[in-house]
Design an enzyme around this catalytic site. Structure first.
Site, PDB file in Angstrom:
ATOM      1  CE1 TYR A  69      -3.196  -2.890   0.276  1.00 32.00           C
ATOM      2  CE2 TYR A  69      -3.319  -2.563   2.643  1.00 32.00           C
ATOM      3  CZ  TYR A  69      -3.700  -3.257   1.515  1.00 32.00           C
ATOM      4  OH  TYR A  69      -4.585  -4.314   1.619  1.00 32.00           O
TER       5      TYR A  69
ATOM      6  CG  HIS B 225      -1.239  -8.605   0.699  1.00 31.25           C
ATOM      7  ND1 HIS B 225      -0.780  -7.328   0.580  1.00 31.25           N
ATOM      8  CD2 HIS B 225      -2.567  -8.536   0.377  1.00 31.25           C
ATOM      9  CE1 HIS B 225      -1.746  -6.524   0.203  1.00 31.25           C
ATOM     10  NE2 HIS B 225      -2.851  -7.247   0.061  1.00 31.25           N
TER      11      HIS B 225
END
Length: 309
Positions: A56, A117
């Site tokens: 991110y 992830h």
């Protein structure tokens, strides 16, 4: 907001958690002071869990700075394995390196939840063996307190829950007005002591006024899903209601997860999400909207390797 226990971890989470992808400027520039202010406001509103990732952008660095002096008031979850540039590496060496870098950026000596992830983009075999064993070792070493994995695929989620002893699984896109199939994981998750976390309550923008733009320009969801979202939005408009607010109500109150991650750097949107957690749902409007939901078999997004779907 009241809190509840995150599965067997003993950690207390509010029904709304804070997602940091917007904070990391994945969707456009965000002034540092605005990001820090919305993090502080989230804590004041009772949000306890902050979800981030090296993927991110600069979210971890910003979150670490924003939480200075407040670390003991929150839970931090970060991830490993998916990196900027769509680089996936779930090897033990890469996971360990990623965690050390995350701890430095977050200005902490441990994270509360560590997850691998978006694992459906790679062969699951090594992830569920070597990757999982690395998570366990890092938990034993005190680098994290709980472990888990994330992804879109329900089939992948079932494998993780059944084949590992993870504490948490974060799924996105299946606890929404468009697709309520996250609840199908409920019994399996409970019997294995796994806490489900819901994300993408507004289906990555489809359940917002932006759906008209997506209808014209395309979206990663199938065309039928986009068209269903457009019709849902029109029904809400005719009723004088906000599709985004109803989407948050449904995801948070009916999505089938312990907590729902809401990503925003806008105070108004943050407060609306928190309000949606406790505002009584208009059942007549909800029924009208859910009647437009596409068939689940035709509603799945094309994400990750086909064999993991």
């Amino acid at each position: 907001m009241d809190t509840t226990t995150l599965g067997r971890t003993g950690m207390q989470v509010a029904p709304v958690s804070f997602g940091t992808a917007p904070l990391g400027q994945l969707f456009g520039p965000v002034p540092e002071e605005r990001g820090a202010a919305v993090v502080a406001e989230a804590i004041d509103l009772g949000i306890t869990f902050f979800d981030t990732s090296p993927y991110y952008g600069d979210a971890e660095e910003r979150l670490g700075r924003a939480l200075k002096g407040r670390r003991d008031r929150v839970l931090i979850g970060t991830k490993a394995g998916r990196n900027p540039g769509e680089v996936f590496d779930f090897s033990p060496t890469a996971i360990r390196r990623s965690v050390e870098e995350s701890l430095r950026r977050l200005r902490t000596d441990h994270v509360d939840v560590l997850q691998l992830h978006d694992i459906e983009f790679v062969d699951l075999g090594p992830v569920l063996t070597d990757g999982y064993e690395t998570l366990v070792a890092l938990r034993d070493e005190g680098k994290c307190l709980a472990i888990g994995m994330t992804g879109y695929s329900l089939a992948t989620a079932r494998r993780v829950i059944a084949e590992t002893d993870c504490d948490v699984f974060l799924n996105f896109g299946h606890g929404t007005l468009l697709d309520g199939s996250l609840s199908s994981l409920g019994d399996l998750a409970r019997s294995n002591g796994v806490a489900l976390v819901n994300a993408a309550a507004v289906a990555l923008g489809l359940l917002t006024p932006a759906v008209r733009r997506y209808a014209d320009e395309g979206h990663m969801a199938p065309t039928g899903v986009v068209q269903a979202a457009l019709r849902m939005s029109e029904v809400c408009e005719e009723a004088g209601a906000s599709i985004s607010f109803l989407a948050n109500q449904y995801a948070i109150q009916r999505g089938g997860a312990v907590t729902t991650v809401i990503g925003t750097t806008t105070s108004v949107h943050l407060r609306e999400a928190v309000e949606a957690a406790t505002t009584t749902i208009d059942e007549e409007l909800l029924a009208a909207v859910l009647a437009l939901r596409p068939d689940p078999a035709e509603a799945q997004w094309d994400i990750g390797l086909p064999e993991n779907s």
